[in-house]
Design a protein around this motif. Sequence first.
Motif, mmCIF file in Angstrom:
data_model
loop_
_atom_site.group_PDB
_atom_site.id
_atom_site.type_symbol
_atom_site.label_atom_id
_atom_site.label_comp_id
_atom_site.label_asym_id
_atom_site.label_seq_id
_atom_site.Cartn_x
_atom_site.Cartn_y
_atom_site.Cartn_z
ATOM 1 N N ASP A 111 42.660 41.812 48.921
ATOM 2 C CA ASP A 111 42.969 41.164 47.645
ATOM 3 C C ASP A 111 41.664 40.695 46.997
ATOM 4 O O ASP A 111 40.877 39.958 47.598
ATOM 5 C CB ASP A 111 43.891 39.969 47.892
ATOM 6 N N ALA A 112 41.427 41.126 45.759
ATOM 7 C CA ALA A 112 40.163 40.798 45.081
ATOM 8 C C ALA A 112 40.184 39.400 44.468
ATOM 9 O O ALA A 112 39.148 38.928 43.997
ATOM 10 C CB ALA A 112 39.870 41.835 43.992
ATOM 11 N N LEU A 113 41.350 38.757 44.453
ATOM 12 C CA LEU A 113 41.456 37.333 44.108
ATOM 13 C C LEU A 113 42.006 36.638 45.348
ATOM 14 O O LEU A 113 43.211 36.471 45.508
ATOM 15 C CB LEU A 113 42.362 37.119 42.896
ATOM 16 N N GLN A 114 41.102 36.244 46.235
ATOM 17 C CA GLN A 114 41.467 35.810 47.576
ATOM 18 C C GLN A 114 41.906 34.347 47.581
ATOM 19 O O GLN A 114 41.149 33.448 47.953
ATOM 20 C CB GLN A 114 40.280 36.018 48.519
ATOM 21 N N PHE A 115 43.159 34.111 47.157
ATOM 22 C CA PHE A 115 43.730 32.776 47.216
ATOM 23 C C PHE A 115 44.545 32.580 48.496
ATOM 24 O O PHE A 115 45.289 31.605 48.609
ATOM 25 C CB PHE A 115 44.619 32.512 45.994
ATOM 26 N N ARG A 116 44.422 33.500 49.428
ATOM 27 C CA ARG A 116 45.073 33.372 50.734
ATOM 28 C C ARG A 116 44.010 33.514 51.821
ATOM 29 O O ARG A 116 43.123 34.358 51.717
ATOM 30 C CB ARG A 116 46.140 34.459 50.914
ATOM 31 N N ALA A 117 44.109 32.690 52.851
ATOM 32 C CA ALA A 117 43.171 32.802 53.968
ATOM 33 C C ALA A 117 43.291 34.199 54.571
ATOM 34 O O ALA A 117 44.393 34.657 54.894
ATOM 35 C CB ALA A 117 43.481 31.741 55.015
ATOM 36 N N ASP A 118 42.163 34.889 54.724
ATOM 37 C CA ASP A 118 42.198 36.263 55.215
ATOM 38 C C ASP A 118 41.940 36.310 56.718
ATOM 39 O O ASP A 118 41.763 35.289 57.384
ATOM 40 C CB ASP A 118 41.209 37.135 54.437
ATOM 41 N N SER A 119 41.905 37.526 57.257
ATOM 42 C CA SER A 119 41.723 37.703 58.701
ATOM 43 C C SER A 119 40.399 37.138 59.175
ATOM 44 O O SER A 119 40.306 36.580 60.277
ATOM 45 C CB SER A 119 41.807 39.194 59.050
ATOM 46 N N MET A 138 44.233 35.645 32.121
ATOM 47 C CA MET A 138 44.132 36.817 32.984
ATOM 48 C C MET A 138 42.738 37.428 32.876
ATOM 49 O O MET A 138 42.191 37.924 33.863
ATOM 50 C CB MET A 138 45.199 37.844 32.603
ATOM 51 N N GLU A 139 42.161 37.383 31.687
ATOM 52 C CA GLU A 139 40.817 37.927 31.509
ATOM 53 C C GLU A 139 39.812 37.148 32.352
ATOM 54 O O GLU A 139 38.898 37.738 32.958
ATOM 55 C CB GLU A 139 40.417 37.872 30.034
ATOM 56 N N PHE A 140 39.964 35.836 32.407
ATOM 57 C CA PHE A 140 39.072 35.013 33.236
ATOM 58 C C PHE A 140 39.136 35.474 34.692
ATOM 59 O O PHE A 140 38.103 35.643 35.358
ATOM 60 C CB PHE A 140 39.476 33.543 33.137
ATOM 61 N N PHE A 141 40.336 35.668 35.206
ATOM 62 C CA PHE A 141 40.470 36.069 36.605
ATOM 63 C C PHE A 141 39.969 37.490 36.836
ATOM 64 O O PHE A 141 39.430 37.800 37.908
ATOM 65 C CB PHE A 141 41.920 35.915 37.062
ATOM 66 N N ARG A 142 40.142 38.360 35.846
ATOM 67 C CA ARG A 142 39.604 39.723 35.988
ATOM 68 C C ARG A 142 38.084 39.697 36.113
ATOM 69 O O ARG A 142 37.491 40.529 36.823
ATOM 70 C CB ARG A 142 40.036 40.591 34.809
ATOM 71 N N GLU A 143 37.449 38.765 35.442
ATOM 72 C CA GLU A 143 35.987 38.680 35.486
ATOM 73 C C GLU A 143 35.465 38.073 36.778
ATOM 74 O O GLU A 143 34.263 38.111 37.046
ATOM 75 C CB GLU A 143 35.491 37.850 34.298
ATOM 76 N N HIS A 144 36.364 37.489 37.592
ATOM 77 C CA HIS A 144 35.926 36.815 38.814
ATOM 78 C C HIS A 144 36.526 37.445 40.072
ATOM 79 O O HIS A 144 36.671 36.782 41.098
ATOM 80 C CB HIS A 144 36.287 35.329 38.734
ATOM 81 N N GLN A 145 36.829 38.708 40.003
ATOM 82 C CA GLN A 145 37.321 39.412 41.182
ATOM 83 C C GLN A 145 36.150 39.742 42.113
ATOM 84 O O GLN A 145 35.058 40.079 41.652
ATOM 85 C CB GLN A 145 38.050 40.688 40.768
ATOM 86 N N VAL A 146 36.408 39.642 43.398
ATOM 87 C CA VAL A 146 35.363 39.904 44.403
ATOM 88 C C VAL A 146 35.944 40.820 45.468
ATOM 89 O O VAL A 146 36.928 40.468 46.134
ATOM 90 C CB VAL A 146 34.857 38.604 45.044
ATOM 91 N N ALA A 147 35.358 41.981 45.634
ATOM 92 C CA ALA A 147 35.839 42.943 46.617
ATOM 93 C C ALA A 147 35.584 42.452 48.035
ATOM 94 O O ALA A 147 34.654 41.670 48.286
ATOM 95 C CB ALA A 147 35.155 44.294 46.408
#
Length: 614
Positions: free
Chosen positions: A352-360, A217-226
């Motif tokens: 979503d700051a962890l964009q594992f879904r195709a967005d608009s 979880m720490e790894f993913f927290r460090e790679h969040q992108v607004a």
Amino acid sequence: MALGSRLFHGKRAWLVRLGLAVGVPLLVFSVAEIALRLAGFGSDSAFFIETAKPGIVTTNDRFVWFYHRTPPGSPDPCLLARAKPPQTLRVVVLGESAAMGTPDPAFGFARILQAMLEAAYPDQRIEVVNAAIRGINSHMIVPIARQCAPLEVDLFVVYMGNNEICGLYGPESFLARHPALIPSLHRLKTTRVCQAMAIAINGPPDAPRTKREPQTMEFFREHQVARSDPRRQPVYHNFQTNLSRICQATTQSGAAVLVLTVPVNLRDCPPLASLHRPDLTRNELEAWQAAYSQGIELEKRQDWPAACDAYRRALVIDPEYADLHFRTARCLLAAGRTAEAYDHYTLARDYDALQFRADSTLNEIMRRAVADIEHPHVRLLDAEKLLAESPLCPDGIPGNEAFRDHVHPSFEGDHELARMIFTQAVGLIQRVRSIEPTGALEPLSRDQCAARLAYTPWDEVNTAAAMIQMMARPPFPGQLDHAERQARAQQAIDQAMAKLDQARLEEAMETYRAAIAAHPDDWHLRYNYATRLYQLQRYVKAAEHIGFVVDRFPNRPHFRLCLAHALAQSGRTNEAVAQYRRILEQHPHFEAARTALDRMLNPTGKPVGIRLSD
């Protein structure tokens, strides 16, 4: 001045030095490359590789090695003639895990589409090549499309977009901002010299010591992108460029191309991570937290209008927090305000700051790109819009009826996607090949497809169990209400398992036998049937059917491992040992085979470190 001094003086001397500085390393590199190739070192980087049978190719399970240090997956095995046989329709599916079919490609929309096309074109041989791979994105799909183009494909289906932001060359990558370097870098990585250097530094990609630690979880927290992060923009630009390259490569081959927008689970998949707007002051954050906390309490009391009001006060302060949009949408839906709920579910996905879904943005890029191409053989299928309008989404918001998790469709969702594709595919095939259907004009029903693919209640339980295991790993535990959703999913599995008595299991096995009798060359049916036989401890029959698969794909270690296990359990020890050794001859770092072989041979008194030739 001596003649040598006059020849190598001033600018001429610098040119000589530069030539030596560049030429000598290139010469050494070239000699080393030739020597390594002559020695048989290294792996082929092509997506398709030759088999022992002339003119027949198969997918390369090492293709992904040249893009990811730790390969996320490998392509679905297939056997394909380079020269398409007469009376054959060939369709290629390009994409990621959602296109490949997760957790089991045997039941993905590519396979369902094949069943529908077989019924519609009974006088044609139908080949649906699943060229999608788990964990890849458009940067890898471009070369796959280019290598598929010469294979006389009639129709390409493109379903991609979920791995652009959190995938290869994402927002944090230097190459995302300098994409012109990517092709040269990839070509360099495929050389035998660079393969040798990579192995010397990191070890072989399939060796146990090179397997990375599980992402925390720490790894993913460090790679969040607004969503507002400017680093996202090059990713969107690269996606558009790659989509254009895919369409160009495929249409130049004479094939039709169907590009799908990507629907995702909106209603039942909370965001994976949320970030506040970057300029939020301390006073604003305190006011936001107060409104947000009040909304949560009101939501717990099921006071939907009041909860919506509290959440809206928080939205005025910070409209970028993804979980806030999700909670707002949930309350709006409960209050019967469906259209507003859809808008906020969409925003929850987009922020979503962890964009594992195709967005608009990605889906809109696909709509614009296809419109701009203006090619008669390129068509858009707006699957995002059509799925929301389908019977699977009675409230117009995609949820668990259509998806197993955040992006991977359920069997019903895959059937709906295949139905949409089939409707368009018939017209496109007629346009590019002048071939009309002579069989069923309507797509097969869900139950007809399930019978053709042997998708039984047993398989439904197995796939659901696999998804629970996947959802237990990061980053999913960070989602809102994760524990409750996992508990409900496990309860549903337990209830389904309780219904799988001996009679139901035998019904499932009969479904497999009937499907195999109708399609004896379908290796997916044989493999899954062998797996079910193994679970029932019918090892002799399991070995027979998995042996069929191994005969077709002799270099796939996982298939041969299953065969070796079945032989061992049926008492055919010498044959099992031979299969384990064969695996290790082809894949020296395949730990599961080495462990199994050691266990079988240790009781005989042989040391663990035996030679494979013993």
